[in-house]
Design a protein around this motif. Structure first.
Motif, PDB file in Angstrom:
ATOM      1  N   GLY A 105       0.828  -1.205   0.000  1.00  0.00           N
ATOM      2  CA  GLY A 105       0.000   0.000   0.000  1.00  0.00           C
ATOM      3  C   GLY A 105       0.856   1.247   0.000  1.00  0.00           C
TER       4      GLY A 105
ATOM      5  N   GLY B  86      -8.461  -2.284   6.824  1.00  0.00           N
ATOM      6  CA  GLY B  86      -8.049  -3.340   5.892  1.00  0.00           C
ATOM      7  C   GLY B  86      -6.542  -3.399   5.720  1.00  0.00           C
ATOM      8  N   GLU B  87      -5.911  -2.250   5.577  1.00  0.00           N
ATOM      9  CA  GLU B  87      -4.448  -2.200   5.442  1.00  0.00           C
ATOM     10  C   GLU B  87      -3.788  -2.630   6.748  1.00  0.00           C
ATOM     11  N   SER B 191     -13.261  -3.354   1.223  1.00  0.00           N
ATOM     12  CA  SER B 191     -11.998  -4.105   1.256  1.00  0.00           C
ATOM     13  C   SER B 191     -10.902  -3.376   2.032  1.00  0.00           C
ATOM     14  N   THR B 192     -11.019  -2.066   2.225  1.00  0.00           N
ATOM     15  CA  THR B 192      -9.992  -1.328   2.989  1.00  0.00           C
ATOM     16  C   THR B 192     -10.535  -0.776   4.296  1.00  0.00           C
ATOM     17  N   SER B 193     -11.818  -0.572   4.366  1.00  0.00           N
ATOM     18  CA  SER B 193     -12.390   0.130   5.510  1.00  0.00           C
ATOM     19  C   SER B 193     -13.284  -0.783   6.335  1.00  0.00           C
ATOM     20  N   ILE B 228     -11.143   5.123   0.757  1.00  0.00           N
ATOM     21  CA  ILE B 228     -10.289   4.187   1.502  1.00  0.00           C
ATOM     22  C   ILE B 228     -10.646   4.185   2.989  1.00  0.00           C
TER      23      ILE B 228
END
Lengths: 282, 359
Positions: A105, B86-87, B191-193, B228
């Motif tokens: 990322g 997600g990250e 998918s990220t949050s 995001i």
């Protein structure tokens, strides 16, 4: 005859014992004597013949300052040695990568670029965004990307000061005072007054004071919107500010960077007389 | 005489060796790796000399505030990194065998549950958790809740009144499928949050699998932008870039209290989540990590979060959010299970990814 043989054996045993104890003892004594008398350079002043040359070498090796650039917040110069050296240390030990690894990322939401400034050697230019780029070459693996994130986050604190915020307000920037019922474009004079009032604000760091101010804030009186990018594009038909400041009656100013979008970026305490005056007139 | 000299020299040698050993022992003790020596000290700066790495997935100002408060109170130096849920899960998973971080705070409980199943988060029984309602503590002892978040539909009333004068503002999931609103909805990416994932998992639990996916497909056609982070959606709707946002109520209230015209409705059957804190595996015995978790679920930490972010703290002795309600007063789906959402996450996200890639 037997008596004579006995006397010959005893001296041999005695000599062996003496050697065993004597050798280490002599070593210690000898060392002490050498240290005391040899002229080893302890407690002595030594003069380097060409001091200016050595100074020049040391200045070349040590970074002096760090200039950071953010597309919205402009530029700041950092001179604290620990921060400058931390940045220099990270950039000089980054491993070269043949292929960028984007699976980790982005490091940052918006590009942060900068220069490490030296006295007498070329400066180092870098940017931190998807990855770390130093003098045009991409560096860094997953581990150093994490370090770069930590470092960038820490360095960017330098942008969030009353001084830097006030520097965004000038005759080229559109500043809008927004209330529930109106939008007022601030005049050059009003912007100048606002700039000085923001410069006089206090950055709230103390937790107890911040708590007290947050609890007493109520609803915002108005917002000060700063448009650092005045262009409208097809993808963004409705222009929104890059930075906005929520102004509260108790003097709290909550500053938000819209691209950063992770809550408030700083809290200030101040008296914006010029803004209150405009609000009273409406 | 000779014996005396030998003995004296030997004695001198022995004393020299003994002195250097003694100074090494002193140095080792000063490094202070013994937990009990720190834990016994109740005064300020009890954790001086220690360092903590925090990974946070709620607002950065919240992570920063907790980090600064803890640093001031304990003397422990703190580094933190804020990234979306997600990250955060991806990063912790990638570092599983060599973790950088000692604690993970924020994000949604389904993220903590999924990390727990992989052994990435560890159990820690805090002495402070007795002060929390039992339903907000993981039965396995891993995560402890700080606050609750509920989903909400946010509408920019200034734009709505100008563009749809006299029309009722959307307040239900079905209202969001009005073709007139196509492209005007902004919502976080599941998918990220954590926020985004809570939305789709709660729709599926509310409507059932078949009807739920039909709804999500139709809703996807209305969305102008996936973001995001969860907070971005509220900010951009408040500023007028989009007409409607779907995300957590607390984020919408921050924008509203800042003075932007965002009206929030917790729609019928709304999903909700718990926002917890956990220790990362490998740091279970780390005193600074333990003390930080204790601090995170204390009244003073949660009050600080409520002041900043308008959330609903799980502790009953905390202050109430400005203009907010308690969970029991909201129109949420009380049958929604964030734990079930965690168990189904991988499958749901895979199917969602196929759905949005097809569009």
């Amino acid at each position: 005859m037997n008596h004579f043989r006995k006397n010959e054996e005893q001296p041999r045993k005695g000599s062996l014992l003496k050697v065993i104890w004597l050798l280490p003892s002599l070593t210690v004594v000898g060392t002490v004597i050498i240290v005391l008398t040899s002229g080893l350079p302890y407690n002595k002043l030594h003069t380097i013949e060409d001091a200016s040359y050595v100074q020049q070498l040391s200045h070349q090796a040590v970074p002096e300052s760090l200039t950071l650039l953010d597309p919205v917040w402009g530029s700041v110069i950092i001179e604290q040695p620990d921060k400058v050296l931390a940045c220099y240390d990270l950039l000089t030990r980054l491993p070269f990568v043949e292929k960028e690894d984007k699976s980790q990322g982005r490091i940052r939401n918006r590009e942060l670029s900068g220069t490490i400034n030296f006295l007498d050697r070329p400066n180092i230019h870098f940017s931190i965004f998807d990855s770390v780029v130093v003098d045009g070459i991409t560096y860094g693996d997953a581990n150093t990307q994490l370090e770069a994130s930590f470092l960038a986050q820490e360095l960017c604190e330098a942008f969030y000061t009353p001084e830097n915020l006030s520097s965004l307000i000038d005759r080229y920037t559109r500043i809008v005072l927004r209330t529930d019922s109106s939008r007022i474009n601030l005049s050059t004079t009003a912007k100048k007054q606002l700039k000085e009032e923001i410069l006089a604000c206090k950055l709230l760091r103390d937790n107890d004071q911040l708590s007290e101010v947050l609890r007493g804030k109520g609803n915002a009186l108005c917002q000060i919107e700063i448009y650092t990018d005045d262009t409208q594009t097809e993808n963004k038909p409705r222009q929104i500010p890059q930075i906005y400041i929520a102004v509260y009656a108790n003097g709290l100013l909550a500053v938000y960077d819209v691209d950063h979008s992770v809550g408030s970026d700083m809290h200030l305490l101040g008296d914006l007389q010029s803004i209150h005056s405009i609000l009273r007139q409406r | 005489m000779k014996k005396a000299v030998s003995l004296l020299l030997t004695f001198t040698l022995l004393i020299g060796c003994g002195c250097s050993s003694a100074s090494s022992a002193t140095t080792w003790n000063n490094v202070s790796t013994t937990p009990s020596s720190n834990a016994d000290r109740n005064g300020v700066n009890a954790l001086s000399g220690m360092h903590l790495n925090i990974l946070g997935s709620y607002h950065e100002d919240m992570v920063r505030r907790l980090a600064e408060m803890f640093e001031t109170e304990s003397g422990c130096t703190v580094s933190y990194l804020r990234i979306p849920t997600g990250e955060g899960v991806t990063k912790l998973t990638a570092e599983k065998d060599n973790p950088t971080f000692n604690v993970y705070i924020g994000g949604t409980v389904d993220a903590h549950e999924s990390l727990k199943y992989q052994g990435i988060l560890a159990a820690y029984h805090s002495p402070v958790e007795n002060e929390l309602p039992v339903e907000y503590i993981d039965p396995d002892g891993v995560w402890k809740a700080q606050y609750i978040e509920t989903l909400s539909i946010g509408v920019n009333t200034e734009r709505w009144e100008k563009e749809y004068p006299g029309e009722k503002i959307p307040t239900t999931l079905q209202d969001l499928l009005n073709p007139a609103l196509r492209g005007e909805i902004i919502t976080p990416d599941p998918s990220t949050s954590g926020t985004g994932y809570t939305f789709i998992s709660s729709v599926l639990q509310l409507m059932g699998t078949e009807e739920g996916w039909k709804y999500i497909r139709a809703f996807n056609e209305q969305v102008g932008q996936y973001t995001i982070s969860g907070y971005t959606a509220a900010e951009k709707a408040g500023l007028g870039e989009y007409l409607i946002c779907v995300n957590f109520l607390a984020d919408q209230l921050i924008v509203n209290i800042s003075g932007y015209p965002l009206k929030s409705t917790v729609y019928e059957g709304a999903g909700w989540s718990i926002c917890p804190v956990s220790v990362v595996s490998g740091s279970e015995k780390n005193i600074a990590a333990q003390k930080f978790i204790d601090f995170c679920i204390s009244k003073r930490a949660l009050d600080a979060l409520v002041e900043l972010a308008n959330c609903v703290a799980v502790r009953n002795d905390c202050i109430a959010p400005q203009d907010g309600n308690r969970l029991s007063e909201l129109n949420v789906n009380h049958n929604y299970s964030p734990i079930k959402a965690a168990a189904d996450k991988a499958d749901i996200l895979k199917r969602f990814s196929i759905l949005v890639d097809d569009e």
